[in-house]
Scaffold this motif. Structure first.
Motif, short mmCIF file in Angstrom:
data_model
loop_
_atom_site.label_atom_id
_atom_site.label_comp_id
_atom_site.label_asym_id
_atom_site.label_seq_id
_atom_site.Cartn_x
_atom_site.Cartn_y
_atom_site.Cartn_z
N GLU A 26 -30.15 1.00 -8.26
CA GLU A 26 -29.14 0.75 -7.27
C GLU A 26 -29.70 0.24 -5.78
N THR A 27 -30.87 -0.62 -5.83
CA THR A 27 -31.44 -0.87 -4.49
C THR A 27 -30.76 -1.53 -3.63
N PRO A 28 -29.83 -2.92 -4.25
CA PRO A 28 -29.00 -3.65 -3.17
C PRO A 28 -28.00 -2.71 -2.44
N ALA A 29 -27.38 -1.92 -3.09
CA ALA A 29 -26.19 -1.20 -2.75
C ALA A 29 -26.89 -0.01 -1.72
N LEU A 30 -28.10 0.50 -1.70
CA LEU A 30 -28.62 1.54 -0.78
C LEU A 30 -29.09 0.75 0.35
N LEU A 31 -29.75 -0.47 0.22
CA LEU A 31 -30.10 -1.46 1.41
C LEU A 31 -29.10 -1.72 2.32
N HIS A 32 -27.82 -2.00 1.58
CA HIS A 32 -26.72 -2.43 2.23
C HIS A 32 -26.02 -1.27 3.32
N GLN A 33 -26.22 0.10 2.46
CA GLN A 33 -25.65 1.23 3.22
C GLN A 33 -26.44 1.31 4.22
N MET A 34 -27.87 1.40 4.02
CA MET A 34 -28.97 1.67 5.18
C MET A 34 -28.73 0.48 6.41
N ASP A 35 -28.28 -0.71 5.92
CA ASP A 35 -27.87 -1.68 7.19
C ASP A 35 -26.69 -1.46 7.79
N TRP A 36 -25.61 -0.96 7.08
CA TRP A 36 -24.57 -0.33 7.93
C TRP A 36 -24.72 0.81 8.82
N ILE A 37 -25.54 1.90 8.26
CA ILE A 37 -25.91 3.04 9.04
C ILE A 37 -26.57 2.58 10.32
N ALA A 38 -27.61 1.67 10.07
CA ALA A 38 -28.41 1.44 11.37
C ALA A 38 -27.56 0.45 12.33
N THR A 39 -26.90 -0.56 11.59
CA THR A 39 -26.02 -1.24 12.84
C THR A 39 -24.98 -0.13 13.69
N ARG A 40 -24.42 0.89 12.81
CA ARG A 40 -23.64 1.47 13.82
C ARG A 40 -24.18 2.44 14.45
N ALA A 41 -25.32 2.66 14.24
CA ALA A 41 -25.91 3.67 15.48
C ALA A 41 -26.95 3.01 16.18
N GLY A 42 -26.99 1.44 15.99
CA GLY A 42 -27.83 0.65 17.08
C GLY A 42 -29.29 1.09 16.98
N LEU A 43 -29.69 1.07 15.82
CA LEU A 43 -30.94 1.48 15.49
C LEU A 43 -31.51 -0.20 15.14
N GLN A 44 -31.94 -1.01 16.09
CA GLN A 44 -32.26 -2.31 15.80
C GLN A 44 -33.43 -2.43 14.95
N GLN A 45 -34.63 -1.65 15.29
CA GLN A 45 -35.74 -1.58 14.39
C GLN A 45 -35.73 -1.34 12.86
N GLN A 46 -34.84 -0.26 12.90
CA GLN A 46 -34.45 -0.08 11.44
C GLN A 46 -33.77 -0.91 10.54
N ARG A 47 -32.87 -1.57 11.45
CA ARG A 47 -31.98 -2.53 10.84
C ARG A 47 -32.94 -3.81 10.46
N LEU A 48 -33.76 -4.08 11.16
CA LEU A 48 -34.72 -5.11 11.05
C LEU A 48 -35.74 -5.02 9.95
N THR A 49 -36.01 -3.91 9.67
CA THR A 49 -37.02 -3.52 8.43
C THR A 49 -35.85 -3.79 7.26
N VAL A 50 -34.91 -3.23 7.32
CA VAL A 50 -33.75 -3.28 6.17
C VAL A 50 -33.48 -4.76 5.76
N LEU A 51 -33.25 -5.67 6.73
CA LEU A 51 -32.82 -7.04 6.60
C LEU A 51 -34.00 -7.83 5.93
#
Length: 389
Positions: free
Chosen positions: A283-308
């Protein structure tokens, strides 16, 4: 029963002393009649031929076998006539069996079954079952019979006491866990004692940590009580208990969602939980999308950049999808002031965009935003060369 056995013994002894049936030595002492009915001349013992010897008597059954046969016959007769007669016969046998406690316990259990199912005497059956428990506490068929009787009568407090007595016995871990789980379910559903049920479920988990049922019961209780802190601990224990990778990932995703609700936890902790799930390779895609959502909501830009960037790599076989993720990554790099890295990312987007007009326009907008005029001129010329109105 003792009288029957004594009569059987006496009959066996008498038969052993009597001669074979038939006619013995006559008054004149010259003839004898044997079971075959043929008359034979008496012969001196020294000259009697081996071939003329009488046939041996058939073997007589042992005294104990005769007694058991008579007892079985009596029991069959009692069954056919009246269950009460069989119950009385069993009570006599219980009184005569004084040496072996387990044998007496089995007889008490048999009597309880007879009273419960044939005589419809639940009170007498329960009394007989309890007598069997006193003699052999570990006799499981008897314990299950008591449980059935107490459940049918709705005597929940007595059933809890019975389970407590069983739990105190030396039991294998899994069986002890099952007893604790049963007690917890009884306290929760019948006696409306959620605190006691929760304690029993925890004890069941401690007794057998590989069994998931107590943790699932605890999850339901804690969720209903709004105890999110306890739920975090339960989910972590579930991850250790299950072996299926997909199920582990599902639990870890629930745990990541739950961590976002707790004020003392952080989005970083939730992301670390999902990183643990990514290591399982499902379930890699679902996990990465969930990580993107969490990082976006928390304003963690560097973590979101890595996820993208990881999403773009995962979709390398789908160029346009990968280009979309990279375009979002380039926007983050612009916002962070890393224009050089943004230009490199946009060059990669341009390679992957192909004929997609939306991505081409996005690349133009981003080149203008970064004031990369040579790149903007290059992209405009490329669009002119591709034709169109």
């Amino acid at each position: 029963r003792e009288e029957a056995r004594e009569e059987a013994r006496e009959e066996a002894r008498e038969e052993a002393r009597e001669p074979p049936p038939g006619k013995g030595e006559g008054e004149d002492g010259d003839t004898q009649e044997w079971p075959g009915g043929a008359a034979q001349e008496p012969q001196p013992e020294s000259g009697r031929a081996q071939d003329d010897a009488p046939e041996p008597r058939p073997a007589q059954p042992a005294v104990e076998e005769l007694a058991e046969q008579q007892l079985e016959t009596a029991m069959e007769a009692a069954r056919a006539a009246d269950p009460r007669e069989l119950a009385a016969l069993l009570e006599i046998e219980i009184g005569a069996t004084e040496v072996d406690p387990r044998a007496r316990a089995l007889l008490h259990h048999e009597l309880g079954q007879l009273l419960q199912w044939e005589c419809e005497d639940d009170a007498g059956a329960l009394e007989s079952y309890r007598a069997a428990v006193d003699l052999a506490p570990g006799l499981r068929p008897n314990l299950w019979a008591i449980r059935h009787t107490l459940v049918s009568a709705g005597r929940w407090e007595e059933l809890v006491k019975l389970l407590d007595a069983q739990i105190l016995l030396e039991q294998p871990p899994r069986f002890k866990a099952e007893l604790l789980y049963e007690k917890g379910t009884l306290l929760e559903q019948r006696l409306e004692d959620p605190a006691g049920a929760r304690e029993c479920f925890w004890a069941a988990h401690v007794a057998d940590k590989s069994w998931l049922a107590p943790l699932l019961a605890l999850e339901t209780l804690c969720r209903g009580q709004g105890d999110h802190g306890a739920l975090v601990d339960i989910y972590r224990r579930m991850v250790d208990a299950v072996t299926d990778p997909e199920r582990k990932v599902a639990i870890l995703r629930d745990l990541a969602r739950l961590l976002q609700l707790l004020p003392e936890s952080s989005a970083t902790e939730a992301l670390q939980t999902l990183e643990q799930a990514l290591e399982l390779g499902v379930e890699t895609p679902a996990l990465l999308h969930q990580m993107d959502w969490i990082a976006t909501r928390a304003g963690l830009q560097q973590q979101r950049l890595t996820v993208l960037q990881r999403l773009a790599e995962h979709n390398a076989d789908r160029p346009r999808v990968a280009a979309t993720y990279l375009w979002h990554a380039a926007r983050i790099q612009v916002d962070e002031g890393d224009l050089a890295q943004a230009r490199e990312t946009m060059a990669r987007v341009g390679e992957l965009a192909g004929d997609d007009p939306a991505l081409q326009q996005a690349c133009l907008d981003l080149a203008e935003l970064t004031e990369d005029w040579p790149e903007l001129v290059r992209q405009l010329r490329a669009r002119i060369d591709r034709g169109g109105e």
